[in-house]
Enzyme design. Structure first.
Site, mmCIF file in Angstrom:
data_model
loop_
_atom_site.group_PDB
_atom_site.id
_atom_site.type_symbol
_atom_site.label_atom_id
_atom_site.label_comp_id
_atom_site.label_asym_id
_atom_site.label_seq_id
_atom_site.Cartn_x
_atom_site.Cartn_y
_atom_site.Cartn_z
ATOM 1 N N SER A 123 0.830 -1.214 0.000
ATOM 2 C CA SER A 123 0.000 0.000 0.000
ATOM 3 C C SER A 123 0.855 1.251 0.000
ATOM 4 O O SER A 123 0.413 2.298 -0.455
ATOM 5 C CB SER A 123 -0.854 0.078 1.268
ATOM 6 O OG SER A 123 -1.684 -1.014 1.381
ATOM 7 N N HIS A 144 -2.219 -3.536 -6.599
ATOM 8 C CA HIS A 144 -2.742 -3.077 -5.312
ATOM 9 C C HIS A 144 -4.251 -3.284 -5.233
ATOM 10 O O HIS A 144 -5.030 -2.534 -5.804
ATOM 11 C CB HIS A 144 -2.379 -1.597 -5.112
ATOM 12 C CG HIS A 144 -2.726 -1.069 -3.763
ATOM 13 N ND1 HIS A 144 -3.077 0.224 -3.521
ATOM 14 C CD2 HIS A 144 -2.763 -1.686 -2.548
ATOM 15 C CE1 HIS A 144 -3.332 0.393 -2.230
ATOM 16 N NE2 HIS A 144 -3.144 -0.748 -1.627
ATOM 17 N N GLU A 156 -5.081 -1.079 -8.379
ATOM 18 C CA GLU A 156 -4.122 -0.113 -8.912
ATOM 19 C C GLU A 156 -2.922 -0.902 -9.436
ATOM 20 O O GLU A 156 -2.295 -1.644 -8.675
ATOM 21 C CB GLU A 156 -3.673 0.862 -7.811
ATOM 22 C CG GLU A 156 -4.762 1.825 -7.364
ATOM 23 C CD GLU A 156 -4.307 2.792 -6.261
ATOM 24 O OE1 GLU A 156 -4.795 3.912 -6.216
ATOM 25 O OE2 GLU A 156 -3.453 2.403 -5.435
ATOM 26 N N ASN A 194 -4.852 6.538 -2.084
ATOM 27 C CA ASN A 194 -4.382 6.983 -0.771
ATOM 28 C C ASN A 194 -3.810 8.393 -0.797
ATOM 29 O O ASN A 194 -3.595 9.001 0.244
ATOM 30 C CB ASN A 194 -3.357 6.004 -0.190
ATOM 31 C CG ASN A 194 -4.063 4.816 0.448
ATOM 32 O OD1 ASN A 194 -5.228 4.903 0.822
ATOM 33 N ND2 ASN A 194 -3.363 3.694 0.546
HETATM 34 N N1 NAD Z 1 -5.214 -4.605 5.087
HETATM 35 C C1 NAD Z 1 -5.469 -3.735 4.108
HETATM 36 O O1 NAD Z 1 -6.477 -3.015 4.135
HETATM 37 C C2 NAD Z 1 -4.551 -3.656 2.917
HETATM 38 C C3 NAD Z 1 -5.047 -3.137 1.718
HETATM 39 C C4 NAD Z 1 -4.222 -3.123 0.591
HETATM 40 C C5 NAD Z 1 -2.915 -3.566 0.706
HETATM 41 N N2 NAD Z 1 -2.451 -4.048 1.888
HETATM 42 C C6 NAD Z 1 -1.073 -4.547 1.914
HETATM 43 O O2 NAD Z 1 -1.130 -5.972 1.820
HETATM 44 C C7 NAD Z 1 -0.048 -6.564 2.535
HETATM 45 C C8 NAD Z 1 -0.581 -7.538 3.558
HETATM 46 O O3 NAD Z 1 -1.489 -6.911 4.405
HETATM 47 P P1 NAD Z 1 -2.555 -7.705 5.285
HETATM 48 O O4 NAD Z 1 -3.499 -6.690 5.815
HETATM 49 O O5 NAD Z 1 -3.074 -8.874 4.527
HETATM 50 O O6 NAD Z 1 -1.630 -8.233 6.472
HETATM 51 P P2 NAD Z 1 -1.866 -9.487 7.445
HETATM 52 O O7 NAD Z 1 -1.093 -9.185 8.660
HETATM 53 O O8 NAD Z 1 -3.317 -9.800 7.564
HETATM 54 O O9 NAD Z 1 -1.181 -10.717 6.663
HETATM 55 C C9 NAD Z 1 0.197 -10.776 6.391
HETATM 56 C C10 NAD Z 1 0.585 -12.235 6.305
HETATM 57 O O10 NAD Z 1 1.919 -12.316 5.810
HETATM 58 C C11 NAD Z 1 2.597 -13.348 6.492
HETATM 59 N N3 NAD Z 1 4.033 -13.085 6.394
HETATM 60 C C12 NAD Z 1 4.747 -12.115 7.008
HETATM 61 N N4 NAD Z 1 6.038 -12.199 6.635
HETATM 62 C C13 NAD Z 1 6.139 -13.225 5.766
HETATM 63 C C14 NAD Z 1 7.222 -13.795 5.027
HETATM 64 N N5 NAD Z 1 8.444 -13.306 5.120
HETATM 65 N N6 NAD Z 1 6.948 -14.837 4.214
HETATM 66 C C15 NAD Z 1 5.709 -15.351 4.117
HETATM 67 N N7 NAD Z 1 4.662 -14.862 4.812
HETATM 68 C C16 NAD Z 1 4.879 -13.807 5.614
HETATM 69 C C17 NAD Z 1 2.051 -13.302 7.906
HETATM 70 O O11 NAD Z 1 2.232 -14.539 8.563
HETATM 71 C C18 NAD Z 1 0.574 -12.968 7.652
HETATM 72 O O12 NAD Z 1 -0.201 -14.131 7.570
HETATM 73 C C19 NAD Z 1 0.751 -5.388 3.101
HETATM 74 O O13 NAD Z 1 1.774 -5.069 2.201
HETATM 75 C C20 NAD Z 1 -0.281 -4.270 3.158
HETATM 76 O O14 NAD Z 1 0.310 -2.993 3.102
HETATM 77 C C21 NAD Z 1 -3.251 -4.121 2.988
#
Ligand code: NAD
Length: 508
Positions: A123, A144, A156, A194
């Site tokens: 993000s 994204h 995106e 954003n």
């Molecule tokens: N939550 C949102 O609203 C949102 C929206 C768009 C983008 N994002 C982006 O998406 C990504 C994930 O966000 P999320 O909300 O799903 O997070 P989350 O915490 O729900 O999930 C992240 C997952 O990644 C795993 N993980 C961490 N390090 C790892 C590694 N080295 N190898 C393999 N697995 C690993 C964790 O165990 C976890 O299950 C981030 O980059 C975030 O910025 C989030």
């Protein structure tokens, strides 16, 4: 460019909130999807969550059981990164950390071979920086998704400095084939959504800080006059103030402290107090059991014996008020003028970004009451008004009575530049225009992103076109003059279009 064939296997790394949603989208589109996470438990939880979600749709009769089962079957849990070797596209959705993501992409490059496309769901990190440690940065692209990925339409597609245009085109086509609405953006802080959305929160926070109105009134105005689904205060309560404040700070810092993105002390105070919103039981509003939402400020009923309304000149975007006047039984008399409504003792005008007090003096308008922008004056159920300091009380009452006669609830505000909906739209347009000016995205993609990513009632650029050429530029110029702050400086592109008398999508 063609979308990836459904025979191409997809891999999703990170099975959290986003990763499992993305895996579901790809599997629903017909791909086999490897789902990997450093925690096997997260993979199992992710897959079970997908199955549960699909089952709910089966139970509602929206999906066949066999189709739901087939989608779940196409999701293949993986316990080692090496199991992803046959994937043609790997989408990373792990923790938001540059070094950790770079390390995972480095390993994936070796495991998956030269032809793989690597995509990141980041993000806030730079796709350019993520690619800088790769052997083939041209094959890395941002993809994204928005939360929840199976529901939100926007994707995106982000191009880093090294991203191959053809790869971006293929990911764009693939997202479209998956039923999404993709847009292109260059890798810049906040990408489109954003970045362009910041003023939606910032302007209301500023108005609250200046005691122009309370949150429930500003929320009601943006919903009932602006046609936004949620107001900024209820929305940030839902998002979580920690999350929303962190995004604002990160965009502000990333643009080297550009005051356009300045975070709000009010929101910081909420974060400091632990009032993070719904999840904490308290944000701007209380979510304690039985707590009632405070009512927006609404003027009490005012009556006026006036049966005539004078319309002087063209009301511009507000001209559908005429029809509403007639429907309310008022006699409408039209004559030459500069876009004014005269009712009883009141002189009413749409805000042009100046305070009523200032405009009243500058334009010699006695008993001036300004009204706000509405998305659709024919259907708006609420409107903000602001009277000049020198306006007589009887004229204020007439102004309130006028809108009430049309069936519109009125929220009287302290006199501030640009009122609420107009000021918010002007700043959203300004940010969108600057994104276009800087080549971050096209005008069409800015608008599509704001509609598909945040459910805006209209793209800000098309909406500002509807106001007429130069109107938003004039509003911003006036707001900037009032505050004398860099925050309100109009984008060069808006200025150019105002002089050229063209819109973003309309020609003169
Ligand atoms: N939550 C949102 O609203 C949102 C929206 C768009 C983008 N994002 C982006 O998406 C990504 C994930 O966000 P999320 O909300 O799903 O997070 P989350 O915490 O729900 O999930 C992240 C997952 O990644 C795993 N993980 C961490 N390090 C790892 C590694 N080295 N190898 C393999 N697995 C690993 C964790 O165990 C976890 O299950 C981030 O980059 C975030 O910025 C989030």
């Amino acid at each position: 460019m063609q979308a990836l064939d459904t025979q191409v296997k997809i891999a999703v790394v990170g099975a959290g909130a986003m990763g499992s949603g993305i895996a579901q989208v790809a599997a629903q589109a017909g791909h086999e999807v490897f789902l990997f996470d450093q925690s096997l438990e997260a993979v199992e939880k992710g897959k079970a969550g997908i199955a549960k979600q699909l089952q709910r749709r089966v139970d509602k009769g929206k999906l066949q059981q066999a189709d739901a089962d087939a989608v779940v079957k196409r999701i293949l849990p993986a316990s080692q990164l090496s199991e992803l070797a046959s994937a043609g596209l790997v989408i990373e959705a792990i923790v938001e950390n540059l070094e950790i993501k770079q390390k995972v992409f480095g390993e994936l490059e070796d495991i998956c071979g030269e032809e793989v496309i690597l995509a990141t769901n980041t993000s806030s990190l730079s796709v350019t920086a993520l690619g800088s440690t790769l052997k083939r940065p041209e094959r890395l692209v941002g993809m994204h998704f928005f939360n929840p990925a199976p529901i939100m339409a926007l994707v995106e597609v982000i191009l880093g400095l090294a991203t191959d245009q053809k790869i971006a085109e293929q990911i764009h086509a693939t997202a479209a084939a998956w039923g999404k609405k993709p847009v292109y953006a260059t890798s810049t802080p906040g990408f489109i959504v954003n970045r362009v959305a910041r003023p939606f929160y910032a302007e209301s926070l500023r108005l609250m800080q200046e005691q122009v109105a309370e949150p429930q009134t500003l929320d009601a105005l943006l919903r009932e006059a602006g046609n936004f689904r949620m107001g900024p205060f209820e929305l940030t309560d839902l998002i979580g103030h920690d999350v929303n404040y962190a995004v604002t700070c990160s965009v502000f810092d990333a643009y080297y402290g550009d005051f356009r993105f300045q975070p709000s002390l009010i929101q910081k105070a909420l974060v400091d107090a632990g009032r993070l919103g719904r999840k904490a039981g308290q944000g701007f509003y209380s979510y304690a059991e039985g707590a009632e939402r405070p009512q927006p400020l609404t003027a009490a009923d005012c009556t006026s014996p006036e049966t005539q309304v004078l319309i002087e000149g063209d009301l511009g975007i507000a001209r559908s008020l005429l029809e509403r006047c007639r429907e309310a039984g008022l006699e409408v008399i039209e004559r030459e003028g500069s876009g004014l409504i005269r009712y009883g003792q009141a002189t009413l005008a749409l805000t042009d970004g100046r305070m009523a007090t200032e405009r009243s003096v500058a334009d010699g308008l006695h008993n001036l009451v300004l009204f706000d922008l509405a998305k659709d004056y024919a259907t708006a159920t609420r409107i903000a008004v602001a009277a000049a300091e020198q306006t007589e009380e009887a004229a204020v009452q007439d102004a309130l009575a006028f809108f009430q006669k049309l069936g519109i609830a009125v929220s009287p505000l302290e006199d501030a530049p640009g009122l609420v909906v107009m000021r918010t739209l002007a700043m959203l347009t300004n940010e969108g225009a600057d994104a276009v000016l800087q080549g971050v995205a096209s005008a069409a993609d800015v608008d599509l992103a704001m509609k598909a990513g945040l459910n805006y009632p209209e793209g800000p650029l098309a909406w500002s076109d509807q106001l007429g050429q130069g109107v938003v530029h004039q509003v911003l110029t006036n707001i900037q003059q009032s505050y004398n702050e860099d925050r309100y400086r109009p984008s060069l592109l808006l200025r150019k279009k105002a002089f050229a008398k063209t819109g973003f999508f309309t020609q003169n």
